[in-house]
Write a protein that holds these residues in place. Structure first.
Motif, PDB file in Angstrom:
ATOM      1  N   PRO A  43     -85.726 -15.723  -7.512  1.00 32.97           N
ATOM      2  CA  PRO A  43     -85.554 -15.408  -8.939  1.00 32.97           C
ATOM      3  C   PRO A  43     -84.271 -14.648  -9.234  1.00 32.97           C
ATOM      4  N   TYR A  44     -83.730 -13.940  -8.238  1.00 36.74           N
ATOM      5  CA  TYR A  44     -82.491 -13.200  -8.465  1.00 36.74           C
ATOM      6  C   TYR A  44     -81.752 -13.044  -7.144  1.00 36.74           C
TER       7      TYR A  44
ATOM      8  N   LYS B 280     -85.280 -23.584 -16.800  1.00 37.95           N
ATOM      9  CA  LYS B 280     -84.439 -22.396 -16.675  1.00 37.95           C
ATOM     10  C   LYS B 280     -83.291 -22.468 -17.677  1.00 37.95           C
TER      11      LYS B 280
ATOM     12  N   ASP C  46     -79.872 -14.285 -22.474  1.00 34.14           N
ATOM     13  CA  ASP C  46     -81.148 -14.493 -21.791  1.00 34.14           C
ATOM     14  C   ASP C  46     -81.047 -15.551 -20.686  1.00 34.14           C
TER      15      ASP C  46
ATOM     16  N   ASP D  26     -81.283 -17.319 -16.909  1.00 33.18           N
ATOM     17  CA  ASP D  26     -82.007 -17.259 -15.636  1.00 33.18           C
ATOM     18  C   ASP D  26     -81.034 -17.433 -14.478  1.00 33.18           C
TER      19      ASP D  26
ATOM     20  N   HIS E 283     -81.196 -12.013 -12.234  1.00 37.20           N
ATOM     21  CA  HIS E 283     -80.531 -13.298 -12.436  1.00 37.20           C
ATOM     22  C   HIS E 283     -80.105 -13.883 -11.094  1.00 37.20           C
TER      23      HIS E 283
END
Length: 570
Positions: free
Chosen positions: A320-321, A350, A390, A392, A416
């Motif tokens: 996810p990051y 995403k 915003d 991803d 991110h």
């Protein structure tokens, strides 16, 4: 009678092991690709072997167009338009029966259209698609046509004096006259042939290079410059003006560099050309970078990554990051790798943003931002704005300065996934490069999840591939000892028309993937030297660039000399 499975036929034909077939079947289930396509992408079989196996499976004769090319008059039997539309080429005409080599011999629509257009009955054969394209180029794009175009050009510009020596630069010829010449049919045909020639040859760049008494047309093929044609000096301005018109440039401006873009659709594929002009003492040089939109569909399995590295990368991009860096010199395929990763991530679930300089490919589903320093849109300022959108996933075309590096690192720490490139020689070197750019070691250790270094090596031409004994000194430089390689057969290309006598056709990546684990994080926090980080990564299972190059040599994919040319070995 039941047809034999494709896997069984290709295993016999190409000498594949059950394990190799099983591996390809597994990948096919994941990607949805046919078994034959997976095997070609893995480098286990050639396009020709795939076509031959499909022919055996379906009872359709196979035609090797390199060994059995059609006669020159075959171009008279079928229009070029239909050949390119349906990827077919005529090979024989007997008793009102037209024999066609087809990439898709079950395409009934193509067969019916050709029947109606020619009045002949069609007899389909199967052939490798790349062979068909080369044969079309040979049959329909002959040197005679180039001569005819040059002859027409000579007639059209006869009596028109546009040489620099005769007039001051600003009065050489009126803009309207130059535009008119550039849009004459022979000039348009010549430029089209230059562009199509580059596409047919698989060039990455087309150079139109004025010299004192001529204009050279050169293609960069598989990373190496090759001469293609020499044009008369007197058509230089017309040809260059035509290219500038196509790229929406100012043809009146010949003293400052310009950048432009051309979009074309050829053989059913979309291409963009990034065009650059550079004023020189002999006139403006034009370089066109070919951007094949079809390469956007490249999967990770087509880049040259091993199965282990590909599975690692698949896991990494699901994080996810964190930050994943791709490193290597200019022209090493970094952009292709990044776009392949984005293509894998672009599922619609995403919010993916990119900032690039320039935007090379326009990808549906992504928000892509072009760097424009004059307007204040730098990598750093664009990245800051993106964080308020915003996102991803963020792709930064290149980390060039400390500010961009810091913002990208902080973005990776705040939820991110960040993908970007750096110019370093190897994967471990990316750590010290970030620290040199002012990023604190604790930020690097926390944000970085992987670094991939890469190069591109040329692939041995399958049509002229022969066994050979490489120089012993070269083997020693590359790594393995001669005693370890006693049973290994080495290959090279002798040179043939298919590879323009270079012995190579196409390129494949050589990779080094360093995944950041707890031990590496501790070393980064301690500001350990690059060599210590490299040693720890190797002990954790990292395959180095040199080792991957050796692996591709031993697999018969490339030569010892090519591996040494691309991989620096002390």
């Amino acid at each position: 009678m039941a047809r034999r499975p494709f896997g069984e036929i290709i295993a016999e034909l190409a000498g594949l092991t059950p394990e190799q077939i099983e591996q390809a079947v597994k990948i096919g289930r994941e990607t949805g690709e046919p078994l034959g396509e997976v095997l070609v992408n893995l480098g286990l079989i050639t396009e020709k072997q795939r076509a031959q196996a499909l022919g055996q499976q379906w009872g359709i004769p196979f035609r090797d167009l390199e060994e059995q090319p059609p006669e020159e008059q075959a171009a008279e039997w079928l229009p070029l338009r239909l050949c390119e539309k349906h990827t077919v080429v005529p090979v024989a005409l007997n008793n009102h029966r037209l024999t066609l080599a087809m990439a898709r011999p079950f395409d009934l629509y193509a067969i019916d259209e050709i029947k109606l257009a020619t009045g002949y009955d069609v007899v389909p054969l199967i052939a490798a698609e790349e062979d068909i394209h080369r044969t079309i180029a040979r049959l329909y794009r002959t040197d005679q046509q180039v001569g005819e175009v040059l002859s027409d050009l000579a007639k059209d510009i006869e009596g028109v004096e546009i040489e620099v020596e005769e007039k001051p630069a600003e009065e050489e010829v009126s803009i309207s006259e130059l535009r008119s010449q550039a849009e004459e049919a022979p000039v348009v045909r010549m430029v089209n042939m230059i562009v199509l020639g580059g596409l047919r040859e698989g060039a990455s760049d087309i150079h139109v290079q004025p010299e004192a008494d001529r204009v050279r047309v050169r293609y960069r093929i598989d990373g190496v410059m090759q001469d293609h044609a020499v044009l008369p000096k007197k058509i230089q301005k017309s040809v260059i003006s035509r290219l500038k018109i196509m790229a929406d440039m100012d043809i009146a401006n010949k003293r400052t560099p310009q950048d432009g873009r051309i979009s074309l659709r050829v053989d059913g594929r979309d291409y963009d050309f990034r065009v650059s002009t550079l004023p020189g003492i002999n006139g403006e040089k034009v370089v066109m970078r070919i951007l094949d939109k079809g390469s956007l569909r490249l999967g990770l399995n087509k880049l040259g990554l091993s199965l282990k590295e590909r599975e690692q990368m698949e896991r990494l991009i699901t994080r996810p990051y964190g930050m994943i860096l791709v490193t290597g010199p200019t022209g090493s395929g970094k952009s292709t790798t990044l776009y392949s990763l984005l293509n894998r991530l672009n599922t619609g679930e995403k919010n993916i943003l990119t900032i690039e300089d320039p935007v090379e490919y326009e990808v549906p589903g992504l928000t892509q931002v072009q760097v424009n320093e004059k307007a204040g849109m730098t990598f750093a300022s664009g990245l800051r704005t993106m964080l308020r959108q915003d996102p991803d996933i963020i792709m930064v075309g290149e980390i060039r300065d400390s500010e961009t590096a810091l913002i990208a690192t902080e973005a990776a720490l705040t939820g991110h996934l960040v993908l970007s490139t750096l110019h370093t020689n190897d994967a471990p070197g990316a750590v010290s490069r970030l620290i040199e750019m002012g990023i604190e070691p604790f930020l690097v250790a926390s944000a970085l999840i992987a670094v991939e270094a890469q190069r591109l090596v040329r692939v041995i031409c399958d049509r002229c591939k022969v066994a050979y004994n490489p120089p012993e000194g070269a083997l020693k430089r590359l790594g393995p000892t001669v005693e370890e390689l006693e049973e290994v057969v080495f290959y090279k290309g002798e040179g043939c028309p298919a590879c323009r006598d270079t012995g190579y056709k196409g390129r494949i990546g050589v990779f080094e993937l360093m995944v950041i684990d707890d031990r590496l994080r501790a070393l980064i926090l301690d500001r350990a030297p690059t060599q210590a980080i490299r040693q720890a990564a190797i002990e954790a299972g990292m395959v180095t660039l040199q080792e991957d190059a050796v692996r591709k040599v031993l697999q018969g994919i490339t030569t010892v000399e090519e591996a040494l040319r691309v991989i620096y070995v002390e």
